[in-house]
Scaffold this motif. Structure first.
Motif, PDB file in Angstrom:
ATOM      1  N   LEU A 178      -9.949   3.520   2.821  1.00 53.33           N
ATOM      2  CA  LEU A 178      -8.811   4.399   2.620  1.00 53.33           C
ATOM      3  C   LEU A 178      -7.801   3.890   3.594  1.00 53.33           C
ATOM      4  O   LEU A 178      -8.001   3.632   4.697  1.00 53.33           O
ATOM      5  CB  LEU A 178      -9.045   5.839   2.899  1.00 53.33           C
ATOM      6  CG  LEU A 178      -7.983   6.830   2.393  1.00 53.33           C
ATOM      7  CD1 LEU A 178      -7.914   6.982   1.067  1.00 53.33           C
ATOM      8  CD2 LEU A 178      -8.541   8.293   3.121  1.00 53.33           C
ATOM      9  N   VAL A 179      -6.544   3.450   2.944  1.00 58.52           N
ATOM     10  CA  VAL A 179      -5.485   3.132   4.019  1.00 58.52           C
ATOM     11  C   VAL A 179      -5.051   4.115   4.584  1.00 58.52           C
ATOM     12  O   VAL A 179      -4.623   4.806   4.232  1.00 58.52           O
ATOM     13  CB  VAL A 179      -4.591   2.171   3.142  1.00 58.52           C
ATOM     14  CG1 VAL A 179      -3.676   1.509   3.738  1.00 58.52           C
ATOM     15  CG2 VAL A 179      -5.143   1.054   2.161  1.00 58.52           C
ATOM     16  N   ASP A 180      -4.591   3.619   6.000  1.00 56.29           N
ATOM     17  CA  ASP A 180      -4.066   4.549   6.736  1.00 56.29           C
ATOM     18  C   ASP A 180      -2.340   4.392   6.634  1.00 56.29           C
ATOM     19  O   ASP A 180      -1.871   3.436   7.040  1.00 56.29           O
ATOM     20  CB  ASP A 180      -4.206   4.324   8.443  1.00 56.29           C
ATOM     21  CG  ASP A 180      -3.498   5.183   9.380  1.00 56.29           C
ATOM     22  OD1 ASP A 180      -2.961   6.195   8.902  1.00 56.29           O
ATOM     23  OD2 ASP A 180      -3.538   4.910  10.542  1.00 56.29           O
ATOM     24  N   TYR A 212       0.884  -1.197  -0.015  1.00 56.71           N
ATOM     25  CA  TYR A 212       0.017   0.056   0.028  1.00 56.71           C
ATOM     26  C   TYR A 212       0.929   1.275   0.068  1.00 56.71           C
ATOM     27  O   TYR A 212       0.679   2.167  -0.573  1.00 56.71           O
ATOM     28  CB  TYR A 212      -1.009  -0.013   1.317  1.00 56.71           C
ATOM     29  CG  TYR A 212      -2.032  -1.031   1.082  1.00 56.71           C
ATOM     30  CD1 TYR A 212      -2.905  -0.936   0.093  1.00 56.71           C
ATOM     31  CD2 TYR A 212      -2.056  -2.250   2.041  1.00 56.71           C
ATOM     32  CE1 TYR A 212      -4.156  -2.081  -0.107  1.00 56.71           C
ATOM     33  CE2 TYR A 212      -3.262  -3.199   1.759  1.00 56.71           C
ATOM     34  CZ  TYR A 212      -3.920  -2.961   0.770  1.00 56.71           C
ATOM     35  OH  TYR A 212      -5.246  -4.054   0.452  1.00 56.71           O
ATOM     36  N   ALA A 213       1.943   1.185   0.788  1.00 57.90           N
ATOM     37  CA  ALA A 213       2.839   2.433   0.846  1.00 57.90           C
ATOM     38  C   ALA A 213       3.558   2.582  -0.567  1.00 57.90           C
ATOM     39  O   ALA A 213       3.513   3.767  -0.821  1.00 57.90           O
ATOM     40  CB  ALA A 213       3.801   2.142   2.037  1.00 57.90           C
ATOM     41  N   LEU A 214       3.919   1.488  -0.939  1.00 55.63           N
ATOM     42  CA  LEU A 214       4.540   1.885  -2.437  1.00 55.63           C
ATOM     43  C   LEU A 214       3.703   2.469  -3.497  1.00 55.63           C
ATOM     44  O   LEU A 214       4.214   3.139  -4.081  1.00 55.63           O
ATOM     45  CB  LEU A 214       5.083   0.325  -2.861  1.00 55.63           C
ATOM     46  CG  LEU A 214       5.990   0.596  -4.178  1.00 55.63           C
ATOM     47  CD1 LEU A 214       7.027   1.517  -4.078  1.00 55.63           C
ATOM     48  CD2 LEU A 214       6.456  -0.821  -4.746  1.00 55.63           C
ATOM     49  N   ALA A 215       2.657   2.077  -3.539  1.00 52.89           N
ATOM     50  CA  ALA A 215       1.400   2.624  -4.285  1.00 52.89           C
ATOM     51  C   ALA A 215       1.391   4.063  -4.118  1.00 52.89           C
ATOM     52  O   ALA A 215       1.355   4.801  -5.300  1.00 52.89           O
ATOM     53  CB  ALA A 215       0.215   2.085  -3.960  1.00 52.89           C
ATOM     54  N   ARG A 216       1.469   4.611  -2.742  1.00 47.31           N
ATOM     55  CA  ARG A 216       1.514   6.020  -2.805  1.00 47.31           C
ATOM     56  C   ARG A 216       2.818   6.538  -2.979  1.00 47.31           C
ATOM     57  O   ARG A 216       2.873   7.754  -3.723  1.00 47.31           O
ATOM     58  CB  ARG A 216       1.217   6.131  -1.167  1.00 47.31           C
ATOM     59  CG  ARG A 216       1.253   7.584  -0.812  1.00 47.31           C
ATOM     60  CD  ARG A 216       0.186   8.524  -1.130  1.00 47.31           C
ATOM     61  NE  ARG A 216       0.432  10.039  -0.837  1.00 47.31           N
ATOM     62  CZ  ARG A 216       1.378  10.638  -1.181  1.00 47.31           C
ATOM     63  NH1 ARG A 216       2.077  10.244  -2.335  1.00 47.31           N
ATOM     64  NH2 ARG A 216       1.242  11.969  -0.646  1.00 47.31           N
ATOM     65  N   GLU A 217       3.833   5.898  -2.737  1.00 48.87           N
ATOM     66  CA  GLU A 217       5.267   6.388  -3.050  1.00 48.87           C
ATOM     67  C   GLU A 217       5.391   6.621  -4.445  1.00 48.87           C
ATOM     68  O   GLU A 217       6.069   7.760  -4.996  1.00 48.87           O
ATOM     69  CB  GLU A 217       6.166   5.461  -2.394  1.00 48.87           C
ATOM     70  CG  GLU A 217       6.270   5.560  -0.973  1.00 48.87           C
ATOM     71  CD  GLU A 217       7.047   4.437  -0.367  1.00 48.87           C
ATOM     72  OE1 GLU A 217       7.221   4.294   0.982  1.00 48.87           O
ATOM     73  OE2 GLU A 217       7.252   3.393  -0.782  1.00 48.87           O
TER      74      GLU A 217
END
Lengths: 295, 295, 295, 295
Positions: C253-255, B67-72
C-alpha cells in the motif's frame, strides 16, 4: 478509404557463429558470434493487397544468404562490412527491393588457455551495428554497444532540483551511480564511403565509454550522458552523432537505524523497478541530417 | 564543436495496482494493473552541460505523482485518461517542461468465483497506450495491444515468390500461420479532443484483431497485416492509423519419413529463432500527419 | 580416489505442436502444444570414464522419437500418456537404460471464432507432468501446473508473528494476497497402473486451486498452501501427495500521506524482489513413499 | 486423512550491494554484489493448520537481517561466511526454527581505470553458494558457479553410439563443443568446521573448470563432465563431491552445398532449443553422505 503505409519485412535473429580457423595470433582461432537481422522494403504493396508474392524474396532465402555470405566473405570480418555487403546484395539483386536494413549483434569471447581453440563468453557487453543500404539515399552505418553495466561507488551527487508537491526525495552529496550503457554512434557518410577500421573504432568507442564513466564526477546522469557522448565524438572522428540510453540503476542506501546500526555508504539495496531513464543525442556541429540511419 | 541533440528523461516501469473497491458488477472489485513510464523534455540543456538540476524534476517525484494521481482520479480509470492527465500535469506545472510522454501497459485479470475479490491473471495479451502532451503540438494518443499470440492451423499458403540462388524453401499450399500480434492504433486529434470511450475502443480493437485473424485466408503474413490494419480502421472510426509488427512464429512440419511415418499436417516443430518479421502501417486516406505521436 | 556418482542425460525443450485435425467438437482442430524433456540413466559409466559411446543413444535420436511417437500415438493424447509411452520405449528398447524421466509442459490455446482452426494462446498457466519409468521401481506420474497467477484483493491478514530486533513490519488486518501457484500432484501407484483420465484430473486440479484460493480467508500464505494442498487431495482421489511453491507477490500500500491523500486499500505498488517464498507438501495419511517420483 | 509434509519458508532474491570502502589494493573500493535467499524450517505446522503466526518470523524480518548482518560483519566478506552466520542466527535466535538454508549468488565486477571507485560488470559467470545450518545435523556448504559459457572450436568428436530406428544423426570426428557450466562443490564437514579460504577456493575452482575444459579432448560431453568433476576434486582438497549440469549448446555446421559453397568447419548455426543436457556427480571415494547439503 484505406492505404498501406510504410512497411518492411525480413528475418530476425539469425544466429551465426563463424570460426576463422587459425586466423588469430599464434594460429589461434577467431570467433565471430552474431545475431543477424534483415529487413527489406520497396515495391511491396502487392503482397499486402493481393496476396501475390511475386516480389517477396522469402525470409528463408534471406537467412540462407546470411550464412552463405559469411562463407563468401571468409575469415575475420567486421559486422559493419558484413552489413554493407548483405544490404547491397539484396538491393542490387532484387529489383523491387530499394532498401535493406541489416542489424548485427556481436557477442564477445575471451581465449582460454594456450590451445588456441578454447573460449569463454565475455558477457560484459554486446557490440551492435545497424546498416541501411538504400538505392537512392546511399548507405548509413550506426554502430555501438549495449548491456555495458558500470558503477561508480562515489563521485556522484544529486541536489538542487525543483521540489513540487510530490517531491520527497532527499538531496544527496554522495551516491552510487550505476547504469547499463546503450550507445550508438552514427558514422559520417564520407567515412562510410571511404571505409573505416570498424574493429578499431569499436575498441576506441568502448574505451571512451569506460574511461569517461570512470573519470566523470557527476551531478546528474544527464551530465554523464553528455560527457560520454562528447568523448565518443572526440575519440571517433569518423562519427558525427551519438545516441545514448542510460537507465539509472538505483542503489538505495539501506536505513539500518532501526537496528541500531550506522550505514555510512556501505550497504545498498539494488533496485529493479522503477528506474530513471535518460535518453539523449550528442552531435558534431557539422553533423549532416541522419536521413534513414536511425530507422 | 559539439552540441546536445534531442533528449528526454523520466521514470520507467512504475508498477501500480489500483483496486476500485466494489466498483464492479454486483459490488465486485475492479483491478487496474499497470506498468507506467514517464518521459519529459523541454529546456533541459543545463543539466547536461553544467550539472545544474534546477530544471530537473526528479524521476522520483514523477513516480510519486503516478501513485498520487491514481488516487486523485479514483476508481476505474482508463489508461488513456490517466496518461493525458499525467502528461498535462507535468507540462502545466513544470515551466521548463514542454512535452511529456506517458506510457501505460495494462495487464488483464479475470474474476474467479463469486466472492468479488478473487482474480487470476489473464495472460493472453497486454493492453498498451502511449500519450504525448506537448505545449505547442497538443495531445496525441496511440493505444493497442501486444503479446497476443494467435495461430491458424490451416487456411494459409505461401508460394509464387522469387527464387534466387539462395532459395531452398519449398512452396506450400497449407501451413500453420502463427504470430504474436503487436498492434498500435493512433487516434484522430479531434477524437482525442472530444473524448473517446477508451475501454470500449480497446475491446473493439481486440475483437477486430481476433476476428480478422480467424476470418482471413492468407497467402502471406503481409496480407494478414493489411487485413488486420484495415479491420481496425473499420472498427475504430476514431482511429486514423494502425501500425503492426507481426513475427512469423514458424511451425515446421517434421519429416517423419526416415522413420517410415507419414506426417500429413499433424506433427510440427515450433521454432524459436530465426523468425520472419513483418512490419507495416495502414492508414485512413485522410489521416493527418502523426507529428510526435509515435516518438 | 574418485568415483562417478548419479548421472543422467537427455534432450531438453523439444518443442512439439500436434494438431489433431477435426478431432474436436463440431470438427474443430485440437492442439497439443508441448515442451518435452527426456533424461535417461542406467549403465552409463563408460561414456564418462572412457569416452565410449557404445551405450549412449544420442539425444538427437531421443528428440526424433518424441516427434515420431506423437505421430504413432496419434490424435489428442494426454501428456501423461505420452510420458509413460516414451519412457517405456527407452527403457525397453535400450538395454543399458534402466530409467527414463520424461517431462512435458503443455501450453493452452483457446478457440477463436467458429472456423475451428483459429486459436489464441491462453497464457494463464502451464500444465506440467513428470513421468519416471524405472525397470525395477515401476512408473510414477507427477502432474500439476505452474505460472497460475492469482490475487485476492482482501480476505487476508498477517499479524501475531514474533518480533525480533530486526522486525519492522507492521501488522495488518487487511492486505492483498497474490501468488503464482506452482502445484504438483503425485498419483498413487495403483492409479497409475489402472489408468487415469488425465485431462479430467487436470481440469479438476486447476478448479480446486482456483476455487480454494478464492474461498480461503487467510492469516498467512502457509495457510493457503495447506488449504490448496488439502483441496487437491480431496478433489483428486487418485493423488496421494501435493507439493506447492507459492511466492508471495507483495503488493505494498503506497503511503500517500506526504501528498495530503488518504489511501484506504486502493493504490498499491506491485513489488518484484525480494519476495516471500512458501514451499510445502500435503500428503494423504496413507501416501506411499515417493521413491523416484520427485527426482 | 491429510497431513502436512516437509515445508519451509523465507525471503527470496534479496539484492544487496556491499561497498567495502578503501578495502582493496591501493585503497580501491571492493564490491560484493549479492542475491540472497533465506529459507527456514522447523516447528511450523501451526501456521499451516491454524493460521497462527506465533512461530513465523516474518520474511520481511529475514530480509532486514540480511542487510543488517552485512553491516555487522563489515568489509569484504565471503558469501560462505555470510551464509553460515546468517543461518546460525536464525536457528539460534528463533526457538521453533531448527534449520536454515541460505543461498547467495554473487555477481562479479571488474575495476575500471585507476580511480578505485569505478567498475564494470564482469558478466562471465555467477558465483554461487548454498549453506544449510541445522540444529541437529550441523552445517553444510555447497559452493560453485553457473552461467559460465565456454566453447571448444575443435577437439571434440561424437561417434560409436547405438543407432536405433530413430537415429539419423551423422557421426562426426570434429565438432564444436559448447556448454554453459553449472558446477556445485560440496565441502567436507571437517573443512567447514575448520574454516576455508572461500574466495581462494572459488578462484581455484573456476580455474580448474576453465583449464580442464580447454585441456580435454572429448568424445562426449559426459567425458567432459567427469573430467571437470575430477579436476575440481583435485584442485579443492576440502571438497568431497561435485555436481555438474552441462547443456550441450549445439552448433550445427550449415549445409552450404545448395549454394555451391564448401563449409569446412567454418560457418555454424548456434541452436537454441532443443539441447542435450548432461547431469552428473563426481565424488571422492571417501565422501561422506550428503545429508541435507543438496536440499
Amino acid at each position: 478509404m484505406v492505404q498501406l503505409g510504410g512497411n518492411r519485412y525480413g528475418k530476425a535473429e539469425v544466429r551465426l557463429v563463424h570460426v576463422a580457423r587459425g586466423a588469430g595470433a599464434s594460429g589461434a582461432d577467431l570467433i565471430r558470434d552474431w545475431n543477424v537481422g534483415t529487413s527489406l522494403s520497396g515495391d511491396l504493396a502487392d503482397s499486402h493487397l493481393t496476396g501475390s508474392n511475386a516480389k517477396v524474396l522469402p525470409t528463408d532465402s534471406q537467412k540462407n544468404k546470411v550464412y552463405a555470405l559469411a562463407r563468401e566473405l571468409g575469415g575475420d570480418v567486421a559486422p559493419e562490412v558484413f552489413g554493407v555487403e548483405l544490404g547491397s546484395f539484396f538491393v542490387s539483386s532484387q529489383e523491387p527491393i530499394t532498401r535493406a536494413r541489416v542489424s548485427v549483434d556481436e557477442y564477445g569471447w575471451t581465449p582460454v588457455g594456450a590451445a588456441g581453440y578454447s573460449f569463454a563468453r565475455a558477457g560484459d557487453l554486446v557490440r551492435t551495428t545497424v546498416v541501411h543500404v538504400d538505392a537512392a539515399a546511399g548507405t548509413t552505418v550506426v554502430s555501438g554497444l549495449k548491456d555495458l553495466v558500470v558503477m561508480n561507488t562515489t563521485a556522484s551527487e544529486f541536489w538542487g532540483y525543483p521540489k513540487d508537491r510530490y517531491t520527497t526525495l532527499a538531496e544527496t552529496r554522495d551516491r552510487i551511480l550505476a547504469t547499463s550503457v546503450t550507445a550508438a554512434w552514427r558514422f559520417r557518410p564520407e567515412a562510410v564511403a571511404a571505409g573505416v577500421d570498424w574493429d578499431a573504432a569499436f575498441r576506441a568507442g568502448k574505451s571512451a565509454v569506460l574511461e569517461t564513466f570512470a573519470a566523470t564526477y557527476t551531478y546528474s546522469l544527464q551530465q554523464m550522458l553528455y560527457a560520454i557522448g562528447s568523448a565518443l565524438l572526440d575519440a571517433l572522428p569518423a562519427v558525427c552523432e551519438v545516441r545514448l540510453s542510460l537507465p539509472n540503476k538505483h542503489h538505495y542506501l539501506v536505513d539500518l537505524a532501526p537496528f541500531g546500526l550506522a550505514n555510512d555508504r556501505e550497504v545498498y539495496l539494488a533496485g529493479d523497478r522503477p528506474y530513471g531513464l535518460i535518453e539523449g543525442a550528442v552531435l558534431a556541429d557539422d553533423a549532416p541530417e541522419p536521413g534513414i540511419a536511425w530507422d
